[in-house]
Write a protein that holds these residues in place. Structure first.
Motif, short mmCIF file in Angstrom:
data_model
loop_
_atom_site.label_atom_id
_atom_site.label_comp_id
_atom_site.label_asym_id
_atom_site.label_seq_id
_atom_site.Cartn_x
_atom_site.Cartn_y
_atom_site.Cartn_z
N ASP A 67 0.69 -1.32 0.01
CA ASP A 67 0.04 0.07 -0.18
C ASP A 67 0.79 1.11 0.05
O ASP A 67 1.91 1.34 0.86
CB ASP A 67 -0.97 0.01 1.17
N ARG C 164 -15.41 11.55 -1.36
CA ARG C 164 -14.01 11.55 -1.36
C ARG C 164 -13.25 12.78 -1.79
O ARG C 164 -12.75 12.73 -2.81
CB ARG C 164 -13.76 10.42 -2.34
N ASP C 197 -13.18 0.69 0.73
CA ASP C 197 -12.82 0.14 -0.76
C ASP C 197 -11.64 0.64 -1.24
O ASP C 197 -11.29 0.51 -2.15
CB ASP C 197 -14.23 0.61 -1.36
N TRP C 198 -11.16 1.72 -0.42
CA TRP C 198 -9.91 2.59 -1.13
C TRP C 198 -8.72 3.06 -0.13
O TRP C 198 -7.76 3.10 -0.63
CB TRP C 198 -10.46 3.73 -1.84
N SER C 199 -8.96 2.90 1.27
CA SER C 199 -8.20 3.40 2.07
C SER C 199 -7.18 2.45 2.18
O SER C 199 -7.08 1.28 1.97
CB SER C 199 -8.77 3.74 3.39
N ARG C 209 -2.79 -0.98 -2.71
CA ARG C 209 -3.53 0.19 -3.11
C ARG C 209 -2.65 1.25 -3.06
O ARG C 209 -1.76 1.34 -2.39
CB ARG C 209 -4.58 0.48 -2.15
N LEU C 211 -2.63 5.74 -3.56
CA LEU C 211 -3.35 6.91 -3.64
C LEU C 211 -2.30 7.97 -4.07
O LEU C 211 -1.27 8.33 -3.41
CB LEU C 211 -3.87 7.11 -2.06
#
Lengths: 264, 81, 353
Positions: A67, C164, C197-199, C209, C211
């Motif tokens: 992540d 968001r 669902d995204w963090s 994931r 960001l």
């Protein structure tokens, strides 16, 4: 694999199976691999939140399969602080270059270290801004020619190269600070040991871990990869001495408390 | 027999591996790979000199080298308890 | 503190308490007048609740800490005042680009430059046009009372996570420093699944994931901006405003925040004198309540925009009126503290009296 042999070296699974965008001989790939090996060996892959910085390593998230969040230029230690405070049980590290960490991000790295944030910082010092095309960095050596000091860095005009490991070690919150190099096999293996310590002071809750890794940028140094490694030994290490500058895990009389270790 | 495998498509021809091989068996090939680099290779017949020390893989910035080492023969009477 | 208590609170404290009631877990700040009560209150209250408070080394760092915390899907906030908000714009742009649900409070003070520490609405453009680099928008909420400061802050976290997107609470030195009774509401702890669902939480049982706001591939940035613009369009569903005595009004005063409140006092007084004056108060500054304002256009009806700046929201008012009507503008200079009587003359002039 044959029956009478064993696999002794392969790419860690957390390192993506894809070619990197780095130039031939660039040491980022070595640093990535060492970090990836440690995340696997220490069982941290699924606990890791990585903070990437701006510079050639901005695409680190393409190569380490954990992540990740992308920080603005220089702000990775602040972003890492936010991540760690929000998720104290995660393993958080930043990976920053010399322009990012020692110039635009000087305030963020100093205060992150001084607060003793439980994060780890991998600081890749190759004495030049790589991605933007070879401009002068805060760590550019005296006399080193770059695109913005074409006559060579001059102390009177541009000041002296900044020694980050020494500065970070002087702050109260840092628990482990070392400077290593990636120019030969021995130094690469030593770098891994130091990175492990820097990660361990985080996982044990001791404090802030910092490893400055002297690295080559053959393209912007305008030399071959082999010559670039020689430059690390002959020019960088004499100015940026290798060694462990602080180790809160060691007995103060122990070997780790010393500094200015050998090593070319 | 210890040996190395060089992923030719990953090699950028930096030749750092050639400087650390204790047996000096790694050379630059004459051909180009798909990215336009002349990759490192071990010429035919030289691989038997490989000691499996992994120095080449350690210094390779592109993690292009896999190393296999000949298993040590188990000592007679060694306990596996 | 039990919910439903009526407390006598400063606006700054109402904002801090509203954030706590919304389940805010992290606050990152840096001292600047006139918002210091917010970090001061939360420096005790957040750790007491198991949350995190960090006084950062700068506004730049505070906003980037907010970026890090919100990337983990945690409810988090920063507050500052105008010069400090300018410094936060770098991270705000990144947070908008990375779609992070951050809350940013701006207790607007006078500018440009160091300006003063008094009330101002000089940051309307900065708040509603993005503020930093690139094409992005914040959802901007402009409370006019301490109660509204509490309620909107409490709700802002829901909106930030729903879209968001960063949400800005735009107050000013008057709102931050005045005290009023505030009816508190029950705590609404964050839904633990709201960012599932995204963090970032460590890649367990899923792929990693990422960001980020960097999009280098051909067409990728265009796609990202297209998606963001569609989101801003969808945010129009959140448009809010207040109409006061507009039904028969010959003149509608357009104002927001504390200035709207002072205008309301003036309008009450002038109504008693028989003047047909009403008030249109945008509560969301972005999205701007353009349709609601356009519906107020009537033959012969006049509009007057009053702001404590040199003319910023008046541009949105005029755009909303679509040429069917126009709006006069009256400026209260930042640095001056207006009273209701200050509105008499400009209102009379706009009415042609």
């Amino acid at each position: 694999m044959y029956q009478d042999e064993e696999l002794v070296f392969s790419c860690p699974q957390v390192v993506a199976d894809r070619p990197t965008h780095y130039c031939p001989g660039c040491h980022h790939g070595v640093a990535h691999r060492l970090v990836g090996e440690l995340l696997e060996e220490m069982g941290l892959v699924e606990k890791t939140i990585m903070v990437t910085a701006i510079g050639c390593s901005v695409f680190l998230y393409n190569y380490l399969l954990v992540d990740a969040v992308e920080a603005p230029h220089g702000r990775a230690p602040a972003v890492a602080t936010g991540v760690k405070r929000a998720k104290p049980d995660k393993f958080v590290f930043t990976y920053q270059g010399d322009g990012d960490l020692a110039s635009i991000g000087m305030a963020e790295i100093m205060h992150c270290a001084n607060r003793g944030e439980r994060v780890s910082v991998v600081f890749v010092n190759n004495t030049v801004y790589g991605m933007t095309g070879g401009q002068m960095a805060p760590t550019t050596l005296i006399g080193q020619k770059t695109t913005t000091c074409p006559g060579g860095r001059c102390a009177e005009r541009e000041g002296m190269p900044i020694k980050m490991a020494e500065i970070i070690a002087s702050l109260g919150g840092s628990a482990y600070v070392a400077r290593t190099a990636l120019n030969n096999v021995k130094n690469i293996n030593k770098t891994k040991k130091c990175l492990r310590k820097a990660f361990e002071v985080q996982t044990s809750g001791l404090g802030f871990g910092f490893v400055e890794v002297l690295s080559a940028c053959p393209t912007n140094w305008k030399m071959s990869a082999i010559k670039a490694n020689e430059r690390i030994a002959n020019e960088m290490i004499p100015y940026f001495p290798l060694g462990v500058f602080k180790d809160a895990t060691a007995d103060v009389t122990g070997e780790a408390a010393g500094k200015g270790e050998e090593g070319k | 027999m210890s040996r190395i495998e060089i992923r030719e498509d990953r090699c950028k021809g930096c030749l750092l591996c050639t400087t650390v091989c204790p047996k000096e068996i790694i050379k630059q090939a004459d051909r180009f790979n798909q990215h336009g680099y002349k990759p490192a290779e071990v010429p035919a017949g030289d691989m038997k000199k490989c000691t499996g020390c992994a120095s080449c893989a350690t210094i390779c910035p592109d993690v292009a080298i896999t190393v296999y080492k000949t298993k040590k023969k188990a000592k007679k009477g060694a306990s596996h308890g | 503190m039990a919910s439903g208590d009526k407390l006598f609170l400063k606006g700054n404290e109402a904002i801090a308490r509203g954030a706590l009631a919304a389940g805010c877990q992290c606050f990152f700040g840096y001292p600047i007048t006139p918002q210091n009560d917010i970090p001061e209150y939360l420096s005790k209250a957040l750790p007491d609740r198991g949350g995190a408070f960090v006084q950062a080394e700068s506004e730049v760092a505070a906003a980037n800490m907010l970026l890090g915390a919100t990337a983990c899907g945690v409810r988090a906030m920063t507050s500052s005042s105008s010069p400090g908000i300018s410094l936060k714009q770098e991270a705000i742009s990144y947070m908008a680009g990375s779609e992070l649900p951050a809350i940013i409070v701006n207790m607007n003070r006078g500018g440009p430059g160091l300006g003063d520490i008094g009330p101002s609405q000089g940051d309307y453009f900065q708040s509603t046009r993005g503020g930093g680099h690139g094409d992005y928008r914040l959802l901007v909420l402009a409370p006019a009372t301490c109660q509204e400061a509490y309620d909107l802050t409490r709700e802002s976290f829901d909106l930030a996570f729903q879209y968001r997107n960063p949400v800005m609470i735009l107050g000013d030195a008057i709102l931050g420093q005045m005290k009023e009774p505030v009816l508190t509401a029950p705590d609404r702890p964050a839904d633990p699944a709201e960012a599932r669902d995204w963090s970032l939480d460590g890649a367990v049982g899923r792929g990693p994931r990422l960001l980020k706001s960097l999009f280098l591939q051909d067409g990728a940035l265009a796609d990202q901006n297209r998606m963001l613009q569609a989101k801003y369009e969808a945010m129009r569903a959140e448009v809010r405003w207040e109409c006061f005595e507009t039904e028969d009004a010959e003149l509608v005063v357009c104002a927001y925040g504390t200035i709207a409140r002072i205008a309301k006092s003036a309008i009450r007084k002038l109504r008693k004198k028989g003047l047909k004056v009403g008030l249109f108060r945008p509560i969301t500054l972005y999205p701007f309540p353009s349709e609601a304002l356009a519906k107020l256009v009537k033959p012969g009806r006049k509009f007057l925009t009053v702001e404590q700046n040199l003319g910023q929201m008046v541009e949105d008012v005029r755009l909303s009126l679509c040429g069917l009507a126009t709006s006069e503008f009256f400026s209260i200079y930042p640095g001056n503290l207006p009273v209701p009587d200050d509105f008499d003359e400009p209102i009379a002039r706009a009415l042609g009296l």
